[in-house]
Design a protein around this motif. Structure first.
Motif, PDB file in Angstrom:
ATOM      1  N   ALA A  82     -61.732  43.711 -13.923  1.00 41.91           N
ATOM      2  CA  ALA A  82     -60.409  44.103 -14.417  1.00 41.91           C
ATOM      3  C   ALA A  82     -60.480  45.230 -15.443  1.00 41.91           C
ATOM      4  CB  ALA A  82     -59.706  42.891 -15.026  1.00 41.91           C
ATOM      5  N   SER A  83     -61.560  45.270 -16.236  1.00 44.94           N
ATOM      6  CA  SER A  83     -61.676  46.280 -17.289  1.00 44.94           C
ATOM      7  C   SER A  83     -62.503  47.489 -16.858  1.00 44.94           C
ATOM      8  CB  SER A  83     -62.288  45.662 -18.543  1.00 44.94           C
ATOM      9  OG  SER A  83     -63.568  45.114 -18.281  1.00 44.94           O
ATOM     10  N   LEU A  84     -62.807  47.579 -15.566  1.00 46.01           N
ATOM     11  CA  LEU A  84     -63.549  48.699 -14.976  1.00 46.01           C
ATOM     12  C   LEU A  84     -64.931  48.858 -15.604  1.00 46.01           C
ATOM     13  CD1 LEU A  84     -60.701  51.384 -14.655  1.00 46.01           C
ATOM     14  CD2 LEU A  84     -61.229  49.432 -13.170  1.00 46.01           C
ATOM     15  N   ALA A  85     -65.538  47.723 -15.914  1.00 36.15           N
ATOM     16  CA  ALA A  85     -66.876  47.726 -16.517  1.00 36.15           C
ATOM     17  C   ALA A  85     -67.972  47.508 -15.481  1.00 36.15           C
ATOM     18  CB  ALA A  85     -66.962  46.656 -17.603  1.00 36.15           C
ATOM     19  N   LEU A  86     -67.615  47.389 -14.207  1.00 35.62           N
ATOM     20  CA  LEU A  86     -68.624  47.311 -13.143  1.00 35.62           C
ATOM     21  C   LEU A  86     -68.960  48.737 -12.725  1.00 35.62           C
ATOM     22  CD1 LEU A  86     -67.257  44.335 -10.998  1.00 35.62           C
ATOM     23  CD2 LEU A  86     -69.068  44.295 -12.743  1.00 35.62           C
ATOM     24  N   GLU A  87     -70.189  49.156 -12.988  1.00 34.70           N
ATOM     25  CA  GLU A  87     -70.569  50.551 -12.764  1.00 34.70           C
ATOM     26  C   GLU A  87     -70.703  50.873 -11.288  1.00 34.70           C
ATOM     27  OE1 GLU A  87     -73.960  51.547 -15.250  1.00 34.70           O
ATOM     28  OE2 GLU A  87     -73.311  50.040 -16.709  1.00 34.70           O
ATOM     29  N   ASN A  88     -71.143  49.910 -10.511  1.00 35.48           N
ATOM     30  CA  ASN A  88     -71.266  50.049  -9.060  1.00 35.48           C
ATOM     31  C   ASN A  88     -70.645  48.794  -8.453  1.00 35.48           C
ATOM     32  OD1 ASN A  88     -72.063  50.049  -6.354  1.00 35.48           O
ATOM     33  ND2 ASN A  88     -74.052  51.002  -6.790  1.00 35.48           N
ATOM     34  N   PRO A  89     -69.331  48.786  -8.252  1.00 35.35           N
ATOM     35  CA  PRO A  89     -68.639  47.557  -7.844  1.00 35.35           C
ATOM     36  C   PRO A  89     -69.203  46.908  -6.585  1.00 35.35           C
ATOM     37  CG  PRO A  89     -67.052  49.197  -8.564  1.00 35.35           C
ATOM     38  CD  PRO A  89     -68.381  49.893  -8.499  1.00 35.35           C
ATOM     39  N   GLY A 100     -64.764  52.861 -13.258  1.00 37.93           N
ATOM     40  CA  GLY A 100     -63.926  53.714 -14.097  1.00 37.93           C
ATOM     41  C   GLY A 100     -64.126  55.190 -13.845  1.00 37.93           C
ATOM     42  N   GLY A 101     -65.244  55.541 -13.212  1.00 36.66           N
ATOM     43  CA  GLY A 101     -65.500  56.950 -12.932  1.00 36.66           C
ATOM     44  C   GLY A 101     -65.684  57.784 -14.190  1.00 36.66           C
ATOM     45  N   TYR A 102     -66.226  57.172 -15.233  1.00 36.05           N
ATOM     46  CA  TYR A 102     -66.352  57.865 -16.511  1.00 36.05           C
ATOM     47  C   TYR A 102     -67.476  58.894 -16.465  1.00 36.05           C
ATOM     48  CZ  TYR A 102     -63.498  53.901 -17.911  1.00 36.05           C
ATOM     49  OH  TYR A 102     -62.503  52.965 -17.999  1.00 36.05           O
ATOM     50  N   ALA A 103     -67.295  59.963 -17.237  1.00 32.38           N
ATOM     51  CA  ALA A 103     -68.282  61.044 -17.281  1.00 32.38           C
ATOM     52  C   ALA A 103     -69.131  60.939 -18.541  1.00 32.38           C
ATOM     53  CB  ALA A 103     -67.572  62.401 -17.245  1.00 32.38           C
ATOM     54  N   ARG A 104     -70.409  61.211 -18.392  1.00 38.40           N
ATOM     55  CA  ARG A 104     -71.286  61.264 -19.560  1.00 38.40           C
ATOM     56  C   ARG A 104     -70.888  62.433 -20.454  1.00 38.40           C
ATOM     57  NH1 ARG A 104     -74.467  58.890 -15.633  1.00 38.40           N
ATOM     58  NH2 ARG A 104     -75.904  57.270 -16.386  1.00 38.40           N
ATOM     59  N   PRO A 105     -71.042  62.295 -21.756  1.00 36.50           N
ATOM     60  CA  PRO A 105     -70.649  63.387 -22.656  1.00 36.50           C
ATOM     61  C   PRO A 105     -71.575  64.584 -22.504  1.00 36.50           C
ATOM     62  CG  PRO A 105     -71.785  61.665 -23.880  1.00 36.50           C
ATOM     63  CD  PRO A 105     -71.583  61.130 -22.491  1.00 36.50           C
ATOM     64  N   THR A 106     -71.030  65.750 -22.714  1.00 34.49           N
ATOM     65  CA  THR A 106     -71.824  66.978 -22.627  1.00 34.49           C
ATOM     66  C   THR A 106     -72.284  67.458 -23.995  1.00 34.49           C
ATOM     67  OG1 THR A 106     -69.779  68.281 -22.674  1.00 34.49           O
ATOM     68  CG2 THR A 106     -70.671  67.697 -20.509  1.00 34.49           C
ATOM     69  N   SER A 107     -71.842  66.791 -25.044  1.00 34.46           N
ATOM     70  CA  SER A 107     -72.266  67.100 -26.410  1.00 34.46           C
ATOM     71  C   SER A 107     -72.273  65.796 -27.197  1.00 34.46           C
ATOM     72  CB  SER A 107     -71.324  68.118 -27.053  1.00 34.46           C
ATOM     73  OG  SER A 107     -69.991  67.629 -27.082  1.00 34.46           O
ATOM     74  N   TYR A 166     -57.989  56.065 -25.912  1.00 33.62           N
ATOM     75  CA  TYR A 166     -59.001  55.160 -26.461  1.00 33.62           C
ATOM     76  C   TYR A 166     -58.617  53.710 -26.206  1.00 33.62           C
ATOM     77  CZ  TYR A 166     -61.234  52.273 -30.048  1.00 33.62           C
ATOM     78  OH  TYR A 166     -61.897  51.252 -30.694  1.00 33.62           O
ATOM     79  N   ARG A 167     -57.396  53.349 -26.544  1.00 37.07           N
ATOM     80  CA  ARG A 167     -56.981  51.948 -26.377  1.00 37.07           C
ATOM     81  C   ARG A 167     -56.825  51.586 -24.903  1.00 37.07           C
ATOM     82  NH1 ARG A 167     -55.796  49.003 -30.684  1.00 37.07           N
ATOM     83  NH2 ARG A 167     -55.793  50.046 -32.716  1.00 37.07           N
ATOM     84  N   ARG A 168     -56.383  52.537 -24.097  1.00 38.91           N
ATOM     85  CA  ARG A 168     -56.243  52.250 -22.664  1.00 38.91           C
ATOM     86  C   ARG A 168     -57.600  51.984 -22.038  1.00 38.91           C
ATOM     87  NH1 ARG A 168     -54.421  56.770 -21.322  1.00 38.91           N
ATOM     88  NH2 ARG A 168     -56.236  57.671 -20.273  1.00 38.91           N
ATOM     89  N   ILE A 169     -58.615  52.721 -22.459  1.00 44.34           N
ATOM     90  CA  ILE A 169     -59.952  52.565 -21.887  1.00 44.34           C
ATOM     91  C   ILE A 169     -60.655  51.328 -22.437  1.00 44.34           C
ATOM     92  CG2 ILE A 169     -62.261  53.602 -21.783  1.00 44.34           C
ATOM     93  CD1 ILE A 169     -60.802  56.361 -21.892  1.00 44.34           C
ATOM     94  N   LEU A 170     -60.689  51.194 -23.768  1.00 40.83           N
ATOM     95  CA  LEU A 170     -61.502  50.140 -24.391  1.00 40.83           C
ATOM     96  C   LEU A 170     -60.761  48.820 -24.532  1.00 40.83           C
ATOM     97  CD1 LEU A 170     -64.400  49.943 -25.465  1.00 40.83           C
ATOM     98  CD2 LEU A 170     -63.492  50.355 -27.763  1.00 40.83           C
ATOM     99  N   GLY A 171     -59.445  48.885 -24.657  1.00 40.03           N
ATOM    100  CA  GLY A 171     -58.659  47.679 -24.911  1.00 40.03           C
ATOM    101  C   GLY A 171     -58.935  46.534 -23.954  1.00 40.03           C
ATOM    102  N   PRO A 172     -58.950  46.768 -22.632  1.00 44.51           N
ATOM    103  CA  PRO A 172     -59.183  45.664 -21.693  1.00 44.51           C
ATOM    104  C   PRO A 172     -60.556  45.021 -21.799  1.00 44.51           C
ATOM    105  CG  PRO A 172     -58.135  47.532 -20.595  1.00 44.51           C
ATOM    106  CD  PRO A 172     -58.571  48.013 -21.935  1.00 44.51           C
ATOM    107  N   THR A 173     -61.525  45.711 -22.408  1.00 43.85           N
ATOM    108  CA  THR A 173     -62.873  45.149 -22.486  1.00 43.85           C
ATOM    109  C   THR A 173     -62.982  44.052 -23.541  1.00 43.85           C
ATOM    110  OG1 THR A 173     -63.743  46.700 -24.166  1.00 43.85           O
ATOM    111  CG2 THR A 173     -63.824  47.397 -21.845  1.00 43.85           C
ATOM    112  N   GLU A 174     -62.023  43.979 -24.451  1.00 44.31           N
ATOM    113  CA  GLU A 174     -62.148  42.992 -25.515  1.00 44.31           C
ATOM    114  C   GLU A 174     -62.051  41.568 -24.982  1.00 44.31           C
ATOM    115  OE1 GLU A 174     -61.171  44.132 -29.810  1.00 44.31           O
ATOM    116  OE2 GLU A 174     -59.467  42.929 -29.176  1.00 44.31           O
TER     117      GLU A 174
END
Length: 398
Positions: free
Chosen positions: A373-380, A22-29, A310-318
């Motif tokens: 499919a839900s981009l939950a593999l951090e290092n595919p 997913g290429g997600y970024a860690r929060p800065t705050s 939010y729903r686009r990112i988290l929805g597929p993980t359900e």
């Protein structure tokens, strides 16, 4: 195009395209819009005797590194709970050490940690109500000494001995009187632990085989909270029933949070945005230990008031979570550890008590498919290498 080899329940092999992360970024705050805890698992030493009935022999480096990773994504850690194999391989000595070490890591990382308080260090199966109180208080005092937030877990001992809702009121009243810091109450449903059938009501439900009466039980829970609102920080409900959670959530006193433990319906329960004081749940989820970067990115989207993202990112993980927590649900811990291994957070796919054998290869293959499919593999690429190696080890062409 890189492909993933998948295995069906009929034994057929097929290929799916390997997605990028997913290429997600860690929060800065700090995350603001929701309070979110990932219920973390434990990693055993690879060369230990990780077989049924043996004491837990923990790989502390890997176990604590996993918690540091959760903190780096802005989530809190819920530790020494059912995800960490309480009542399923994590013995009393390992539990105490886990709580102490986890609390120390939280202080070092500036993270928030809550830990399970139970009665499971008592070897006898049937004890008196007074002994249940004493057992709870013993673990509560130790938890408070470590500086961790207590989660008052559902007790098998109490479920066995309680004869009426009054017995639950009596025990919780006595334990809460001894608490020096607000606690989270934990209502764990029988899908997670069949021995908790009828919790907050009476043993008659658990022995009759009747379905849980959540309406009656919720009245007891709300009465306990109503008597002690200053002692209760929140409630974690794990009934896999959104209706029951919303019903209780709407009636909580001011200042008492609802932490969803519903790994089937968390997307809507966390993301609800209707007008009203009780329009959403916070989170305390085993699923968030399996999808930490995705969960963080989704809450960051809520922080930005972007509910569509939010729903686009988290929805597929359900759908992935529903597979991990599929019946028998109490074996979900195997899926959490499996994803931890695929994502490089532990050196081997092993679990305390041999629980890594609790799910079939086709079940695990479906987890791989849905995580991809839900981009939950951090290092595919790493996940692909490890999964294909597991298939080959089992005599399958990968």
């Amino acid at each position: 195009m890189t492909t993933l080899r998948l295995l069906s329940a009929s034994g057929d092999l097929s290929d799916a395209t390997l997605n990028d992360s997913g290429g997600y970024a860690r929060p800065t705050s700090p995350l603001r819009s929701r309070v979110a805890y990932a219920a973390a698992h434990v990693v055993p030493r690879t060369h230990a005797d990780n077989t049924p009935g043996q004491p837990a022999d923990i790989d502390w480096d890997a176990t604590l590194a996993f918690r540091r990773n959760v903190y780096s994504w802005g989530l809190g850690v819920a530790d020494a709970m059912d995800t960490a194999q309480r009542n399923m391989g994590l013995d009393a000595a390992a539990t105490r050490e886990l709580i102490a070490r986890s609390a120390e890591v939280a202080r070092e990382e500036g993270g928030s940690v809550v830990v399970g308080v139970n009665t499971d260090h008592v070897a006898e199966t049937h004890i008196s109500l007074d002994a249940v109180v004493d057992a709870y208080v013993s673990q509560l005092e130790f938890t408070e000494e470590q500086g961790a937030g207590p989660v008052l877990m559902a007790s098998r001992h109490l479920a066995r001995v309680a004869e009426s809702p009054d017995d639950y009121r009596r025990v919780y009243r006595a334990v809460l009187e001894r608490a020096t810091t607000p606690v989270v109450l934990h209502w764990l449903g029988p899908a997670f632990d069949p021995e908790l059938q009828g919790y907050f009501t009476s043993t008659s439900l658990s022995t009759s085989g009747a379905p849980d009466d959540w309406q009656t039980a919720s009245e007891v829970l709300l009465e306990i909270i109503g008597e002690n609102p200053s002692k209760i920080a929140g409630v974690k409900m794990s009934l896999l029933n959104a209706e029951s959670e919303i019903s209780v959530r709407e009636r909580l006193p001011e200042g008492v949070r609802m932490f969803t433990g519903d790994d089937f319906n968390y997307v809507s329960l966390i993301g609800d945005s209707q007008v009203g004081r009780r329009s959403y749940s916070d989170a305390l989820l085993g699923a968030f230990a399996a999808i930490t970067p995705v969960a963080s990115a989704a809450i960051q989207a809520l922080d930005a008031d972007d509910h569509e993202a939010y729903r686009r990112i988290l929805g597929p993980t359900e759908e992935l979570s529903r597979q991990v927590f599929a019946a028998p649900t109490f074996y979900y811990k195997t899926g959490v550890a499996f994803l931890s291994w695929l994502n490089g957070h532990q050196p081997a796919f092993q679990m305390v008590g041999g629980l890594h054998s609790a799910r079939s290869l086709p079940h695990l293959s479906r987890i791989v498919e849905l995580a991809n499919a839900s981009l939950a593999l951090e290092n595919p690429e790493l996940a692909r290498e490890r999964w294909h190696g597991m298939l080959k080890l089992n005599g399958l062409d990968a």
